[in-house]
Design an enzyme around this catalytic site. Structure first.
Site, PDB file in Angstrom:
ATOM      1  CG  ASP A  11      -0.219  -0.125   2.518  1.00 37.72           C
ATOM      2  OD1 ASP A  11       0.959  -0.545   2.514  1.00 37.72           O
ATOM      3  OD2 ASP A  11      -0.815   0.200   3.561  1.00 37.72           O
ATOM      4  CD  GLU A  21      10.222  -1.371  10.646  1.00 33.46           C
ATOM      5  OE1 GLU A  21      10.256  -1.580  11.891  1.00 33.46           O
ATOM      6  OE2 GLU A  21       9.185  -1.029  10.052  1.00 33.46           O
TER       7      GLU A  21
HETATM    8  C1  UGA Z   1       3.762  -0.219   9.109  1.00 33.79           C
HETATM    9  C2  UGA Z   1       5.087  -0.411   8.413  1.00 33.79           C
HETATM   10  O1  UGA Z   1       5.151   0.438   7.291  1.00 33.79           O
HETATM   11  C3  UGA Z   1       5.163  -1.880   7.948  1.00 33.79           C
HETATM   12  O2  UGA Z   1       6.295  -2.053   7.149  1.00 33.79           O
HETATM   13  C4  UGA Z   1       5.190  -2.733   9.163  1.00 33.79           C
HETATM   14  O3  UGA Z   1       5.194  -4.082   8.806  1.00 33.79           O
HETATM   15  C5  UGA Z   1       3.951  -2.473   9.966  1.00 33.79           C
HETATM   16  O4  UGA Z   1       3.741  -1.077  10.215  1.00 33.79           O
HETATM   17  C6  UGA Z   1       4.098  -3.219  11.291  1.00 33.79           C
HETATM   18  O5  UGA Z   1       4.613  -2.606  12.225  1.00 33.79           O
HETATM   19  O6  UGA Z   1       3.753  -4.385  11.342  1.00 33.79           O
HETATM   20  P1  UGA Z   1       1.268  -0.305   8.121  1.00 33.79           P
HETATM   21  O7  UGA Z   1       0.933   0.549   6.966  1.00 33.79           O
HETATM   22  O8  UGA Z   1       0.815   0.141   9.462  1.00 33.79           O
HETATM   23  O9  UGA Z   1       2.820  -0.550   8.142  1.00 33.79           O
HETATM   24  O10 UGA Z   1       0.817  -1.831   7.894  1.00 33.79           O
HETATM   25  P2  UGA Z   1       0.100  -2.527   6.680  1.00 33.79           P
HETATM   26  O11 UGA Z   1       0.369  -1.823   5.413  1.00 33.79           O
HETATM   27  O12 UGA Z   1      -1.288  -2.779   7.061  1.00 33.79           O
HETATM   28  O13 UGA Z   1       0.849  -3.933   6.650  1.00 33.79           O
HETATM   29  C7  UGA Z   1       2.176  -4.084   6.163  1.00 33.79           C
HETATM   30  C8  UGA Z   1       2.217  -5.178   5.091  1.00 33.79           C
HETATM   31  O14 UGA Z   1       1.787  -6.413   5.644  1.00 33.79           O
HETATM   32  C9  UGA Z   1       1.301  -4.873   3.897  1.00 33.79           C
HETATM   33  O15 UGA Z   1       1.929  -5.227   2.706  1.00 33.79           O
HETATM   34  C10 UGA Z   1       0.087  -5.734   4.180  1.00 33.79           C
HETATM   35  O16 UGA Z   1      -0.620  -6.155   3.030  1.00 33.79           O
HETATM   36  C11 UGA Z   1       0.676  -6.922   4.922  1.00 33.79           C
HETATM   37  N1  UGA Z   1      -0.287  -7.504   5.882  1.00 33.79           N
HETATM   38  C12 UGA Z   1      -1.046  -6.719   6.688  1.00 33.79           C
HETATM   39  C13 UGA Z   1      -0.390  -8.879   5.978  1.00 33.79           C
HETATM   40  O17 UGA Z   1       0.299  -9.608   5.243  1.00 33.79           O
HETATM   41  N2  UGA Z   1      -1.278  -9.424   6.875  1.00 33.79           N
HETATM   42  C14 UGA Z   1      -2.078  -8.666   7.682  1.00 33.79           C
HETATM   43  O18 UGA Z   1      -2.888  -9.224   8.458  1.00 33.79           O
HETATM   44  C15 UGA Z   1      -1.963  -7.267   7.582  1.00 33.79           C
HETATM   45 MN    MN Z   2       0.967   0.099   4.954  1.00 27.86          MN
END
Ligand code: UGA
Ligand code: MN
Length: 340
Positions: A199, A284
């Site tokens: 995203d 990270e």
């Molecule tokens: C922030 C950071 O930018 C991420 O790199 C980090 O992994 C995340 O916080 C964290 O601390 O876990 P954020 O935008 O809040 O990211 O999180 P998402 O974009 O919802 O998720 C990160 C990635 O994991 C996305 O590519 C999403 O598709 C994936 N994801 C999310 C999953 O594979 N499973 C889930 O249940 C939720």
């Molecule tokens: Mn994100």
């Protein structure tokens, strides 16, 4: 006498009248025969035309089949060319964890078109699911990118719920590890590993900034941490600290989108992985620490970390509140067979 003359005249007149009818009857018959022949000619011409058009259609069909076969061949060739490291530059392995939600296809489609503009990459998309979905499979196929489609599901006890605030549990942990496993097994030659969430928004120049990473290259990330940007602080070409409001005391206070790692470093630390136990916002830092890195190892890019080439945009959650209302009011709503 006169009577006889009159009779003769009558007979002659009648005979002439018959003669006239006879002659004209011939003409009338000729006329209708002519128009019949004309109609038959027309039908014949139309039949000939249909036949020749039929054979033209056959020729065109054959031509179309030949062209389709040729196109298939070229597409396969393109696939192998994209799968080969023929550019002489290090390959970038891009890891994207992804999970099913309303906006998934839109986000992945957009990312795929960004990546189409970047040479020599391999896109590893890992679904947070217990199987590969057709939706993701189709996005990858349409992207024509060199890619690997994997899956690894997050166990329910650590999985974020729809209603949870998204900082509550770490996301993408097992998926990124699955990609690292794939890389350690399959990646060849020199390369770089980048963690690209589905995203975010990426400027394609970012990929050239990271391509020649020795250990870890770093840069700012826009629209993250409730700031305009977060960034490593750079002095004399070296990272000296962190421009971040939240927990600046972290060893590597960076977002996932803010760094890339040399492939060799991943290979030489076969146990390094993301951990559920890393703590909030510490994924990270935890990984970079396991890779044996120090702040002095970081290579600032994007003009000494003064340019923003990636944005933590996040996609707004879509509401479907009118579906229910529409059903009530009009007795129908969106077709569930149409994929969004
Ligand atoms: C922030 C950071 O930018 C991420 O790199 C980090 O992994 C995340 O916080 C964290 O601390 O876990 P954020 O935008 O809040 O990211 O999180 P998402 O974009 O919802 O998720 C990160 C990635 O994991 C996305 O590519 C999403 O598709 C994936 N994801 C999310 C999953 O594979 N499973 C889930 O249940 C939720
Ligand atoms: Mn994100």
């Amino acid at each position: 006498m006169i009577q006889r003359k009159l009779i003769n005249l009558y007979i002659a007149g009648t005979a002439l009248a018959f003669l006239w009818i006879f002659i004209n009857f011939g003409l009338w018959c000729d006329d209708s025969r002519d128009s019949l022949e004309l109609e038959q000619k027309k039908v014949q011409i139309l039949q000939q035309k249909t036949e020749s058009q039929k054979s033209q259609i056959e020729v065109l069909k054959r031509h179309k089949d030949e062209l389709s076969a040729e196109l298939k061949k070229l597409e396969r060739r393109l696939d192998t060319l994209q799968g080969e490291d023929n550019s002489g530059v290090p390959r970038i392995y891009i890891i994207t964890p992804t999970h099913n939600r309303l906006e998934q296809k839109a986000d992945l489609t957009r990312l795929s078109y960004t990546l189409r503009l970047v040479p020599n990459i391999h896109w590893i998309v890992v679904e947070d699911a217990d199987h590969k979905s057709d939706l993701v499979k189709n996005v990858l196929a349409n992207s024509k990118l060199s890619c690997s489609h994997l899956f690894a599901s997050t166990p329910p006890n650590v999985k974020l719920k729809e209603t949870d605030p998204n900082w509550l549990k770490p996301r993408g942990v097992l998926q990124r590890n699955e990609a690292l496993r794939w890389i350690r097994l399959n990646a060849k030659n020199s390369g770089v590993v980048y963690l690209a969430d589905d995203d975010n928004t990426y400027d394609i120049r970012l990929f050239e900034e990271m391509r020649y990473t020795q250990k870890v290259s770093v840069w700012p990330v826009g629209l993250v941490g409730y700031l305009r940007y977060e960034s490593p602080k750079v002095r004399n070409k070296k990272v000296v600290g962190w421009h971040t409001y939240w927990k600046p005391q972290r060893k590597f206070a960076m977002d996932m989108a803010g760094f890339a790692v040399n492939l060799e470093l991943i290979r030489s630390h076969p146990k390094a992985a993301f951990r559920m136990s890393a703590g909030r916002g510490n994924q990270e830092s935890d990984l970079l620490t396991q890779l044996g890195l120090e702040m002095s190892d970081l290579e600032p890019r994007a003009d000494d970390c003064t340019k923003v080439l990636v944005w933590h945009t996040r996609t707004e959650k879509s509401s479907l509140k009118n579906e229910e209302k529409m059903l009530k009011l009009y007795n129908y709503n969106s077709d569930p067979n149409i994929e969004v």
